[in-house]
Design a protein around this motif. Structure first.
Motif, PDB file in Angstrom:
ATOM      1  N   VAL A  54       0.871  -1.170   0.000  1.00 44.96           N
ATOM      2  CA  VAL A  54       0.000   0.000   0.000  1.00 44.96           C
ATOM      3  C   VAL A  54       0.910   1.223   0.000  1.00 44.96           C
ATOM      4  CG1 VAL A  54      -1.775   1.303   1.240  1.00 44.96           C
ATOM      5  CG2 VAL A  54      -1.829  -1.204   1.241  1.00 44.96           C
ATOM      6  N   LEU A  55       0.713   2.068  -1.012  1.00 44.13           N
ATOM      7  CA  LEU A  55       1.479   3.299  -1.118  1.00 44.13           C
ATOM      8  C   LEU A  55       0.547   4.486  -0.980  1.00 44.13           C
ATOM      9  CD1 LEU A  55       3.354   1.214  -2.725  1.00 44.13           C
ATOM     10  CD2 LEU A  55       4.390   3.275  -3.597  1.00 44.13           C
ATOM     11  N   GLU A  56       1.053   5.516  -0.360  1.00 50.47           N
ATOM     12  CA  GLU A  56       0.328   6.775  -0.278  1.00 50.47           C
ATOM     13  C   GLU A  56       0.662   7.566  -1.530  1.00 50.47           C
ATOM     14  OE1 GLU A  56       0.105  10.677   2.616  1.00 50.47           O
ATOM     15  OE2 GLU A  56       1.111   8.882   3.314  1.00 50.47           O
ATOM     16  N   ASP A  57      -0.354   7.924  -2.282  1.00 53.02           N
ATOM     17  CA  ASP A  57      -0.210   8.747  -3.479  1.00 53.02           C
ATOM     18  C   ASP A  57      -0.594  10.158  -3.076  1.00 53.02           C
ATOM     19  OD1 ASP A  57      -0.552  10.151  -5.855  1.00 53.02           O
ATOM     20  OD2 ASP A  57      -1.334   8.408  -6.938  1.00 53.02           O
ATOM     21  N   ARG A  58       0.381  10.981  -2.820  1.00 51.83           N
ATOM     22  CA  ARG A  58       0.118  12.321  -2.294  1.00 51.83           C
ATOM     23  C   ARG A  58      -0.391  13.279  -3.362  1.00 51.83           C
ATOM     24  NH1 ARG A  58       5.347  11.556   1.271  1.00 51.83           N
ATOM     25  NH2 ARG A  58       4.340  10.718   3.112  1.00 51.83           N
ATOM     26  N   GLU A  59      -0.152  12.976  -4.642  1.00 52.16           N
ATOM     27  CA  GLU A  59      -0.665  13.843  -5.701  1.00 52.16           C
ATOM     28  C   GLU A  59      -2.171  13.659  -5.871  1.00 52.16           C
ATOM     29  OE1 GLU A  59       1.767  12.921  -9.089  1.00 52.16           O
ATOM     30  OE2 GLU A  59       3.283  14.371  -8.470  1.00 52.16           O
ATOM     31  N   GLN A  60      -2.634  12.407  -5.800  1.00 46.54           N
ATOM     32  CA  GLN A  60      -4.063  12.136  -5.937  1.00 46.54           C
ATOM     33  C   GLN A  60      -4.758  12.007  -4.590  1.00 46.54           C
ATOM     34  OE1 GLN A  60      -4.852   8.934  -8.650  1.00 46.54           O
ATOM     35  NE2 GLN A  60      -3.497   9.772 -10.206  1.00 46.54           N
TER      36      GLN A  60
ATOM     37  N   VAL B 254       8.959   2.136  -8.111  1.00 44.69           N
ATOM     38  CA  VAL B 254       8.532   3.412  -7.545  1.00 44.69           C
ATOM     39  C   VAL B 254       9.758   4.294  -7.320  1.00 44.69           C
ATOM     40  CG1 VAL B 254       8.563   2.574  -5.137  1.00 44.69           C
ATOM     41  CG2 VAL B 254       7.110   4.515  -5.759  1.00 44.69           C
ATOM     42  N   THR B 255       9.594   5.570  -7.640  1.00 39.59           N
ATOM     43  CA  THR B 255      10.562   6.602  -7.290  1.00 39.59           C
ATOM     44  C   THR B 255       9.779   7.632  -6.480  1.00 39.59           C
ATOM     45  OG1 THR B 255      10.204   8.107  -9.158  1.00 39.59           O
ATOM     46  CG2 THR B 255      11.716   6.239  -9.533  1.00 39.59           C
ATOM     47  N   PRO B 256      10.421   8.657  -5.990  1.00 42.40           N
ATOM     48  CA  PRO B 256       9.658   9.663  -5.261  1.00 42.40           C
ATOM     49  C   PRO B 256       8.558  10.327  -6.104  1.00 42.40           C
ATOM     50  CG  PRO B 256      11.960   9.836  -4.693  1.00 42.40           C
ATOM     51  CD  PRO B 256      11.873   8.844  -5.821  1.00 42.40           C
ATOM     52  N   THR B 257       8.664  10.257  -7.440  1.00 39.72           N
ATOM     53  CA  THR B 257       7.686  10.932  -8.296  1.00 39.72           C
ATOM     54  C   THR B 257       7.019  10.037  -9.333  1.00 39.72           C
ATOM     55  OG1 THR B 257       9.443  11.585  -9.836  1.00 39.72           O
ATOM     56  CG2 THR B 257       8.867  13.155  -8.081  1.00 39.72           C
ATOM     57  N   LEU B 258       7.303   8.726  -9.336  1.00 45.81           N
ATOM     58  CA  LEU B 258       6.798   7.827 -10.373  1.00 45.81           C
ATOM     59  C   LEU B 258       6.398   6.488  -9.772  1.00 45.81           C
ATOM     60  CD1 LEU B 258       6.942   7.181 -13.666  1.00 45.81           C
ATOM     61  CD2 LEU B 258       8.916   5.889 -12.910  1.00 45.81           C
ATOM     62  N   LEU B 259       5.307   5.936 -10.275  1.00 46.92           N
ATOM     63  CA  LEU B 259       4.872   4.594  -9.887  1.00 46.92           C
ATOM     64  C   LEU B 259       4.400   3.885 -11.143  1.00 46.92           C
ATOM     65  CD1 LEU B 259       4.074   2.421  -7.765  1.00 46.92           C
ATOM     66  CD2 LEU B 259       1.868   3.601  -7.586  1.00 46.92           C
ATOM     67  N   GLU B 260       4.973   2.709 -11.426  1.00 49.61           N
ATOM     68  CA  GLU B 260       4.552   1.942 -12.600  1.00 49.61           C
ATOM     69  C   GLU B 260       4.697   0.451 -12.336  1.00 49.61           C
ATOM     70  OE1 GLU B 260       8.490   1.978 -15.427  1.00 49.61           O
ATOM     71  OE2 GLU B 260       7.179   3.715 -15.525  1.00 49.61           O
TER      72      GLU B 260
END
Length: 130
Positions: A23-29, A41-47
């Motif tokens: 479970v990751l927190e998506d702070r942008e959404q 995952v990077t600090p700015t990308l998830l794929e």
């Protein structure tokens, strides 16, 4: 003493992880993302990541998507039990100037969150058992 809540300047952070899910927190959404497939995952990308079934089967071709991001360090989450990728893979990463650290998924998640909070150029490639 006045306390201030500091909002991190990175988009993704681990909330929980195991051998078969994360479970990751998506702070942008502003939502939690539940994952049950291997991912990068990077600090700015998830794929999603087309990873091998086991760490022993890891090749440079599998790591190409994460190495193309040119991180200074790749954290390889290897599942619930500590394992190491083939020596050839580790050596090739080092020859490119990219560190590769293999650790359990829980340790990888903690390390990623810490390094991302420090502003480091880090990527995690997480193997999740299907």
């Amino acid at each position: 003493m006045q306390l201030h809540h500091e909002i991190p300047d990175f988009a993704f952070a681990f909330r929980s992880v195991g051998g078969s899910s994360a479970v990751l927190e998506d702070r942008e959404q502003v939502r939690l993302r539940e994952l049950d497939q291997s991912f990068i995952v990077t600090p700015t990308l998830l794929e999603t990541w087309q990873a091998p079934a086991t760490v022993a089967g890891l090749t440079l071709e599998h790591l190409a998507p994460v190495l193309d991001l040119k991180p200074e360090l790749v954290i390889l989450g290897v599942g619930s039990t500590q394992q190491f990728p083939p020596a050839k893979v580790m050596a090739e990463c080092l020859s490119r100037g990219i560190g590769l650290e293999a650790m359990t998924n829980t340790a990888a998640a903690r390390t990623f969150n810490l390094l991302a909070s420090e502003g480091r150029n880090v990527a995690a490639a997480m193997l999740l058992a299907g």
